[in-house]
Design a protein around this motif. Structure first.
Motif, mmCIF file in Angstrom:
data_model
loop_
_atom_site.group_PDB
_atom_site.id
_atom_site.type_symbol
_atom_site.label_atom_id
_atom_site.label_comp_id
_atom_site.label_asym_id
_atom_site.label_seq_id
_atom_site.Cartn_x
_atom_site.Cartn_y
_atom_site.Cartn_z
ATOM 1 N N TYR A 9 6.730 -54.939 -39.784
ATOM 2 C CA TYR A 9 7.128 -56.293 -39.404
ATOM 3 C C TYR A 9 8.633 -56.479 -39.582
ATOM 4 C CZ TYR A 9 7.611 -61.346 -39.527
ATOM 5 O OH TYR A 9 8.013 -62.619 -39.286
ATOM 6 N N ILE A 10 9.121 -55.987 -40.749
ATOM 7 C CA ILE A 10 10.554 -56.136 -41.025
ATOM 8 C C ILE A 10 11.384 -55.400 -39.975
ATOM 9 C CG2 ILE A 10 12.388 -55.532 -42.656
ATOM 10 C CD1 ILE A 10 10.383 -56.031 -44.898
ATOM 11 N N GLU A 12 10.563 -54.548 -36.986
ATOM 12 C CA GLU A 12 10.439 -55.215 -35.693
ATOM 13 C C GLU A 12 11.378 -56.426 -35.597
ATOM 14 O OE1 GLU A 12 6.610 -56.909 -33.979
ATOM 15 O OE2 GLU A 12 6.268 -54.749 -34.069
ATOM 16 N N THR A 13 11.379 -57.214 -36.674
ATOM 17 C CA THR A 13 12.230 -58.397 -36.674
ATOM 18 C C THR A 13 13.702 -58.006 -36.583
ATOM 19 O OG1 THR A 13 10.724 -58.999 -38.437
ATOM 20 C CG2 THR A 13 12.268 -60.681 -37.707
ATOM 21 N N LEU A 14 14.062 -56.962 -37.326
ATOM 22 C CA LEU A 14 15.462 -56.526 -37.313
ATOM 23 C C LEU A 14 15.890 -56.113 -35.909
ATOM 24 C CD1 LEU A 14 15.973 -54.508 -40.608
ATOM 25 C CD2 LEU A 14 16.986 -56.689 -39.944
ATOM 26 N N LYS A 16 14.542 -57.013 -33.102
ATOM 27 C CA LYS A 16 14.579 -58.204 -32.261
ATOM 28 C C LYS A 16 15.875 -58.969 -32.498
ATOM 29 C CE LYS A 16 10.457 -60.288 -31.859
ATOM 30 N NZ LYS A 16 9.450 -61.238 -32.376
ATOM 31 N N LEU A 17 16.236 -59.071 -33.774
ATOM 32 C CA LEU A 17 17.430 -59.812 -34.159
ATOM 33 C C LEU A 17 18.683 -59.185 -33.548
ATOM 34 C CD1 LEU A 17 17.386 -62.275 -36.008
ATOM 35 C CD2 LEU A 17 18.452 -60.855 -37.768
#
Lengths: 290, 292
Positions: A9-10, A12-14, A16-17
């Motif tokens: 999750y982390i 993926e978020t990174l 995306k960010l």
């Protein structure tokens, strides 16, 4: 298991960010350019900026007509592309389809080296060798002209055009070629009639990216094109491009003066042009992938 | 984690290594000098001598043109602006608005040399000839008794102080109200060196630059305003007989103090003036450099 999920999750978020940050940057740059350009149009008529034919920024009153610069940029880019597209696409065809593996490696490596030549070095070559050479060859009054810039710029665009066109040609499905051979086509016929049309979107995208590279290049044109802010009648005359104007004049403007904002407006024009060029390249690439 | 510790250790060593124990009475600091391309070589030499004398002061010299120097003085990004022209009233006004009070110091003299290719038979011109050449009235060397070649006029970029000076004195003939401009066919080159390159390669070119850039690769013309022709040399610039003679300036924000003052005093000292003479300019006093 849970740990794996969390770390996934982390990550993926990174990712995306970072994607969003890039988009954000482009947007902020646009806003920044727009804001400072609009400050110019508060004091200077927008139509005399867009359609003015005189660029005299330090005269009294100053004239900020962008047409000579725009024409200069378009002229240099057009000729550079006319020179480098046949050479670039030809080289890509050779590398992808014709060359034996040993030559292929050498060629690919040298194209990469070509991409790594700093533009200032090309500028030096232009001033000391290419300019004087063109001057004596074409009996010009001076070698500092559009053609010198175009030739050097076509050099700079070649690596982009070669490597992307080559990718496009290699990406054409094998069975196209096999079918052509099966119908009795020669190697040249298969390459020219089948593979090239099939790769055309990719090649057009390569050309567009080359255009984007050429129109945004600064150092070479600043050094070799003579920088006269006139609307050139031919490519053999000195001319001044958008990029050279910003680079040449930015240092001496006091931030907040009209001249300063005028250079931002020139930057905005340049940004819009490269944006459109890259956008169309992207849409061609997308079509090529389908 | 082990690696992280090592990196931090190495970094702290590097940072600690930069600190040096300095005698508290020694001047230290960083000076940024920006501006005139004409003066950049001379100022660079002065700063090298200066750093030999005061090894803990670091001086950075950048060119770009007098306009660049003055703009960065107004933007407060340099300590000293080197300029080959006076500040314009508009610039002073803009500086005052930002709380910058420019102080002018004359550091040397210069003659603006007009140069042509060494194959060009012409060796002297009047100011009015130059005016006609650079405004595009005269387009061919044959009109001046030279070869049948169209004239290529070379100028510096608009950020150059020499450009402004030449525009005032030649293109506008010193008339403040004149609106004359360089002929639009004029090539705008980014440095004095680029003008040297083009003139030495091109028989039909004519350009101008500070006399520090003249060499045997180009031919500097003798220039006359009224009747006599004078070459751009030390003697004629000192006597002001060469018509395109001008002072070279330093500008500071307010009265110079601290290391800025130290540097300016050094520039005006015989040692500093000698550097200007060596790079082809004219020192303030005739005897200042001869004593050494």
């Amino acid at each position: 298991m849970l740990q794996k999920k969390i770390s996934e999750y982390i990550i993926e978020t990174l990712i995306k960010l970072s994607g969003l940050i890039v988009i954000g940057f482009v947007f902020l740059i646009f806003i920044f350019l727009l804001k400072d350009s609009l400050s110019l149009f508060g004091v200077y008529n927008i139509s005399s900026f867009l359609f003015g034919t005189h660029w005299e920024p330090v005269s009294e009153p100053p004239k900020f007509g962008v047409i000579p610069l725009l024409v200069g940029s378009v002229y240099v880019t057009l000729i550079a592309i006319l020179i480098c597209v046949p050479i670039g696409v030809g080289t890509a065809m050779f590398i992808a389809e014709v060359a034996p593996p040993s030559i292929k490696h050498v060629l690919k490596a040298s194209v990469e080296i070509l991409a790594s030549i700093p533009s200032v070095v090309l500028g030096f070559i232009g001033i000391t060798w290419l300019g004087p050479f063109l001057k004596t060859t074409f009996y010009l009054p001076t070698g500092m002209c559009g053609l010198t810039g175009s030739l050097l710029l076509s050099f700079m665009a070649l690596p982009t055009i070669i490597s992307i066109s080559e990718d496009a040609i290699v990406g054409v499905p094998k069975n196209y070629k096999e079918a052509a051979y099966g119908l009795g086509a020669t190697r040249w016929q298969a390459l020219w009639r089948i593979i090239l049309p099939a790769a055309s979107s990719g090649i057009i995208a390569a050309i567009m990216l080359g255009v984007g590279r050429v129109i945004g290049e600064t150092m070479v044109v600043l050094m070799v094109t003579g920088n006269s802010p006139v609307i050139p009648a031919s490519i053999l005359q000195p001319l001044r491009t958008l990029t050279a104007t910003v680079a040449g004049e930015m240092g001496e403007t006091v931030s907040g003066s009209d001249h300063y904002f005028a250079l931002f407006a020139v930057g905005l024009v340049l940004f819009i042009i490269t944006f459109l060029v890259n956008f169309s390249a992207e849409s061609f690439l997308r079509r090529a992938r389908k | 984690m082990k690696h992280g510790c090592l990196i931090i250790l190495a970094l702290s060593l590097i940072i600690a290594g930069c600190k040096e124990i300095v005698d508290p009475n020694e001047p230290t600091g960083f000076l940024q000098i920006k501006g005139s391309d004409t003066m950049v070589n001379a100022v660079q030499m002065v700063s090298e001598e200066f750093m030999k004398k005061y090894p803990h002061v670091f001086v950075a010299v950048t060119g770009g043109g007098s306009g660049v120097g003055i703009a960065s003085l107004i933007n407060k990004t340099c300590n000293i602006a080197a300029a080959s022209r006076e500040m314009k009233p508009k610039e002073i006004e803009m500086a005052n608005k930002r709380g910058v009070l420019p102080k002018e110091i004359v550091v040397a003299f210069d003659g603006v040399a007009v140069v042509v290719n060494s194959k060009n038979p012409i060796d002297r011109l009047t100011i009015s000839d130059l005016h006609k050449i650079f405004t595009g009235e005269i387009k061919n060397w044959s009109e001046l008794g030279g070869k049948t070649l169209s004239i290529v006029t070379l100028s510096r970029e608009v950020s150059s102080g020499t450009y402004e000076y030449f525009k005032e004195e030649v293109v506008r003939l010193g008339d403040k109200k004149s609106k004359k401009e360089f002929s639009p066919q004029t090539l705008l080159l980014t440095s004095s060196q680029a003008i040297v390159e083009e003139v030495s390669n091109n028989e039909s070119a004519i350009g101008y630059m500070g006399m520090g850039y003249t060499s045997n690769r180009t031919k500097a013309l003798m220039v006359s305003k009224n009747s006599e022709y004078y070459p751009p040399d030390v003697e004629n610039v000192q006597k002001r007989t060469y018509p395109l003679s001008r002072p070279l300036y330093f500008y500071t924000n307010g009265e110079p103090e601290g290391i800025t003052k130290l540097f300016i005093d050094f520039t005006l000292s015989p040692k500093g003036q000698e550097q200007f003479k060596e790079t082809g300019f004219v020192p303030l006093k005739t005897d200042a450099t001869e004593k050494n």
